[in-house]
Design a protein around this motif. Structure first.
Motif, short mmCIF file in Angstrom:
data_model
loop_
_atom_site.label_atom_id
_atom_site.label_comp_id
_atom_site.label_asym_id
_atom_site.label_seq_id
_atom_site.Cartn_x
_atom_site.Cartn_y
_atom_site.Cartn_z
N ALA A 1 0.78 -1.13 -0.09
CA ALA A 1 -0.02 0.11 0.11
C ALA A 1 0.87 1.26 0.06
CB ALA A 1 -0.93 -0.03 1.00
N TRP A 2 0.43 2.25 -0.92
CA TRP A 2 1.41 3.51 -0.76
C TRP A 2 0.42 4.80 -0.60
CZ3 TRP A 2 6.08 5.19 -0.96
CH2 TRP A 2 6.48 6.50 -1.35
N LYS A 3 0.60 5.08 0.61
CA LYS A 3 -0.10 6.28 1.35
C LYS A 3 -1.63 5.84 1.15
CE LYS A 3 3.03 10.05 0.30
NZ LYS A 3 3.38 11.44 0.06
N GLY A 4 -1.86 4.56 1.44
CA GLY A 4 -3.35 3.93 1.65
C GLY A 4 -3.98 3.59 0.17
N LYS A 5 -3.13 3.82 -0.79
CA LYS A 5 -3.85 3.18 -2.02
C LYS A 5 -2.89 1.96 -2.42
CE LYS A 5 -6.49 6.68 -2.41
NZ LYS A 5 -7.90 6.54 -2.52
N THR A 6 -3.68 0.95 -3.04
CA THR A 6 -3.17 -0.11 -3.62
C THR A 6 -3.80 -0.30 -5.01
OG1 THR A 6 -4.97 -1.59 -2.75
CG2 THR A 6 -3.04 -1.48 -1.62
N PRO A 7 -2.76 -0.94 -5.97
CA PRO A 7 -3.27 -1.06 -7.16
C PRO A 7 -4.72 -1.99 -7.45
CG PRO A 7 -0.99 -1.25 -7.09
CD PRO A 7 -1.66 -1.59 -5.97
N PRO A 8 -5.41 -2.04 -8.55
CA PRO A 8 -6.45 -3.03 -8.61
C PRO A 8 -5.94 -4.41 -8.45
CG PRO A 8 -6.28 -1.40 -10.51
CD PRO A 8 -5.37 -1.20 -9.78
N THR B 1 -5.79 -7.19 -10.27
CA THR B 1 -4.83 -7.63 -11.23
C THR B 1 -3.68 -6.97 -11.38
OG1 THR B 1 -6.13 -6.30 -13.01
CG2 THR B 1 -7.07 -8.69 -12.44
N ARG B 2 -3.47 -5.93 -10.85
CA ARG B 2 -2.03 -5.03 -11.21
C ARG B 2 -1.39 -4.97 -9.70
NH1 ARG B 2 -1.51 -3.82 -16.33
NH2 ARG B 2 -0.82 -1.61 -15.79
N CYS B 3 0.04 -4.54 -9.98
CA CYS B 3 1.17 -4.37 -8.97
C CYS B 3 1.59 -2.98 -9.21
CB CYS B 3 1.82 -5.47 -8.61
SG CYS B 3 3.19 -5.56 -10.34
N TRP B 4 2.40 -2.40 -8.39
CA TRP B 4 3.37 -1.40 -8.63
C TRP B 4 4.38 -1.72 -9.56
CZ3 TRP B 4 0.67 2.80 -7.50
CH2 TRP B 4 -0.05 2.94 -6.24
N ILE B 5 4.74 -0.76 -10.37
CA ILE B 5 5.93 -0.99 -11.02
C ILE B 5 7.29 -0.84 -10.40
CG2 ILE B 5 7.57 0.19 -12.86
CD1 ILE B 5 4.93 1.39 -14.37
N TYR C 1 -0.44 13.47 -7.86
CA TYR C 1 -1.22 12.54 -7.37
C TYR C 1 -2.75 13.08 -7.95
CZ TYR C 1 1.79 10.79 -3.86
OH TYR C 1 3.09 10.22 -3.27
N SER C 2 -3.52 12.00 -8.25
CA SER C 2 -4.73 12.62 -9.04
C SER C 2 -5.69 12.95 -7.74
CB SER C 2 -5.43 11.07 -9.37
OG SER C 2 -5.57 10.19 -8.59
N LYS C 3 -6.73 13.17 -8.06
CA LYS C 3 -8.04 13.71 -7.16
C LYS C 3 -8.29 12.65 -6.40
CE LYS C 3 -9.91 17.21 -9.93
NZ LYS C 3 -11.32 17.59 -10.67
N THR C 4 -8.04 11.34 -6.68
CA THR C 4 -8.49 10.14 -5.67
C THR C 4 -7.20 9.84 -5.01
OG1 THR C 4 -8.03 8.60 -7.47
CG2 THR C 4 -10.35 9.64 -6.98
N GLY C 5 -6.05 10.33 -5.26
CA GLY C 5 -4.80 10.20 -4.56
C GLY C 5 -3.87 9.04 -4.99
N TYR C 6 -4.15 8.73 -6.33
CA TYR C 6 -3.33 7.64 -6.89
C TYR C 6 -2.16 8.46 -7.51
CZ TYR C 6 -5.86 3.42 -6.52
OH TYR C 6 -6.26 2.23 -6.10
#
Length: 544
Positions: A235-242, A244-248, A265-270
């Motif tokens: 988890a990065w700052k409370g966000k995880t990928p979908p 089927t995905r992972c962080w690069i 960061y996007s409005k949703t924090g990604y």
């Protein structure tokens, strides 16, 4: 091995001479042979008046036929070549193509390509420039010599943007360049980039950093789960990928990017990755080259198959390094070796026509100061004895070579030539087009021949006539020439109307052809900016 050398002669003979080009000695080969396009290519030497002269040098005859010589080469190839794959291929092609012109062309190319393969280092690369007329056959030949495993690229070079007035077919606007390496994985390779297209920049790098004004794009920081390792799932700052995905990147790299200010960061924090335009080296050059066009009038030498220097520079940059050896066995007007010298590579050029060698020599010496007064042409006569030998072996080639001594372009129509073996054209001081005629004699000369040539000069209404000869010249011959008087340039400068020049004196520099010339670079079709003659100092052939 001698490098930075031009060989005047048959490239098959030169390629087979291991004292000249040993095995495993060349880093890069580029060849642009006749395409077998069933037409004759001529070097049209546009004179310094801008008009196309009737005199022309047939640089090579781009038509082929099955002759006794072809049959002998074919038999030599299939009986002595150790490469059985090539032997089988050539025999099969003959079964299909019979004794056709295209088969004659393929035999001539195959036997030379075998020698080129031998000269290449294991790190070496070969680029063969051709067109769709024969590219498919040549690729089969190259597969047999190099192995299909060592095929690297088929490059499509878009020569022009359009081809007008084409009847009942699409316009042909491209050539093919086949690229093979000696040993896949070992070849020299430097990635080439070209500038990003404006439309791509506008659509991709559509953000501007307020503080610096730098353009940037925002890239996704997730990847397919198939790439996932243990360190990429967190988890990065409370966000995880979908699911089927992972962080690069692993978490330590993400922290580093955060410190560098590379995360937005996007409005949703990604998080997204900030990629700057000025850090992008450009677009990797693909196998369709549509960004190098035909030569410009400024670059043109009047040579019909001349290629843009930018094309050769790209090839040389991609597949060689400074100090490497570049070979062009069909070097034509010398674009390959000009590019090689500019890019600090060593070079070897081969051509069978005297005019091509003379054009290259003029081009190189007017481009590079370090090549002036340097003897780098092998096979061109440099003294009386070698000139005499050339005359005895091939009087016709001697005649062409002798014309190049004074920068004349040869009249190469064999047979009745009206007493004219070469021509020159120039502007006089009044900017009026004038002409010179040249006659070459290799054997013993007679007084009657001087008289006959004087009549030729008068008949052709030429300003000046040059009589180039090998034999001894008597006082009576000089007196006969002197009788013709002088041609006066705009009423200011006198030049002997008929000038007798011996090969020996020309080679030793004891005499020069006396006539107004615009610039030494304009001789032999090497086109230079038009310049009017204003002072005596500019009239010397040496350009001094």
């Amino acid at each position: 091995m001698k490098t930075n050398v031009l060989y005047f002669g048959n490239n098959l003979s030169v390629l087979r001479d291991r004292n000249r080009i040993p095995e495993n000695s060349v880093d890069l080969i580029y060849l642009d042979p006749p395409f077998n396009s069933n037409r004759n290519y001529f070097v049209l030497f546009k004179d310094r008046t801008g008009k196309t002269s009737a005199a022309q040098e047939q640089a090579f005859e781009d038509t082929w036929s099955w002759t006794e010589e072809t049959e002998a080469l074919y038999k030599e190839l299939i009986t002595t070549c150790p490469n059985q794959n090539l032997v089988i291929t050539v025999k099969a092609l003959r079964e299909f193509l019979r004794e056709s012109p295209i088969m004659a062309y393929l035999v001539a190319m195959a036997i030379r390509l075998v020698e080129m393969h031998s000269t290449l280092k294991d790190t070496g690369t070969l680029y063969l420039h051709c067109d769709p007329t024969a590219s498919h056959y040549l690729k089969i030949i190259l597969d047999a010599i190099f192995s299909p495993l060592n095929f690297k690229n088929e490059i499509v070079w878009k020569r022009v943007n359009s081809k007008g007035n084409v009847q009942r077919k699409f316009g042909s606007i491209h050539d093919i360049i086949l690229c093979y390496v000696k040993k896949k994985g070992s070849e020299t390779w430097n990635q080439i980039y070209r500038p990003l297209r404006e439309e791509y920049i506008e659509s991709t790098y559509n953000n501007v950093e307020e503080q610096t004004g730098r353009r940037y794009s925002l890239d996704n920081l997730t990847a397919s789960m198939q790439r996932a390792s243990k360190g990429q799932i967190y988890a990065w700052k409370g966000k995880t990928p979908p699911p089927t995905r992972c962080w690069i990147y692993a978490i330590d790299r993400m922290e580093e990017l955060e410190r560098e200010g590379r995360l937005v960061y996007s409005k949703t924090g990604y998080p997204r990755y900030k990629r700057y335009l000025d850090e992008n080296p450009g677009e990797k050059v693909p196998d369709i080259w549509d960004d190098i066009h035909q030569i410009s009038p400024k670059e043109s030498l009047g040579y019909p198959t001349q290629k843009p220097q930018a094309l050769l520079e790209r090839i040389i940059e991609a597949s060689s390094n400074p100090g490497d050896v570049i070979l062009d066995p069909f070097c034509g007007c010398g674009t390959t070796i000009t590019a090689a010298h500019k890019m600090r590579r060593k070079w070897i050029g081969i051509d069978i026509t005297a005019v091509a060698i003379a054009v290259i020599k003029s081009r190189m010496e007017n481009t590079f100061e370090d090549l002036k007064d340097v003897d780098y042409v092998d096979g061109f006569p440099t003294d009386y004895e070698s000139a005499r030998q050339l005359f005895e072996i091939d009087p016709y080639r001697f005649q062409i070579w002798a014309c190049t001594l004074i920068g004349a372009y040869p009249v190469t129509k064999k047979g009745a030539d009206g007493g004219i073996d070469g021509r020159l054209n120039f502007f006089d001081l009044d900017d009026t087009a004038q002409s010179v005629v040249v006659q070459v004699k290799g054997g013993k000369i007679q007084l009657s021949q001087i008289r006959d040539f004087c009549h030729v000069v008068t008949r052709e209404k030429a300003a000046i006539g040059f009589f180039i000869c090998m034999g001894d010249v008597t006082d009576s011959m000089y007196r006969e020439a002197i009788k013709e008087g002088f041609w006066t340039d705009a009423g200011r400068i006198d030049y002997p109307k008929v000038q007798i020049l011996t090969v020996s004196d020309l080679l030793l520099g004891n005499v020069k052809a006396q006539f107004p010339t615009q610039h030494p670079a304009s001789l032999l079709g090497y086109k230079a900016a038009r310049q009017k003659m204003k002072t005596q100092e500019t009239l010397d052939l040496s350009g001094e």
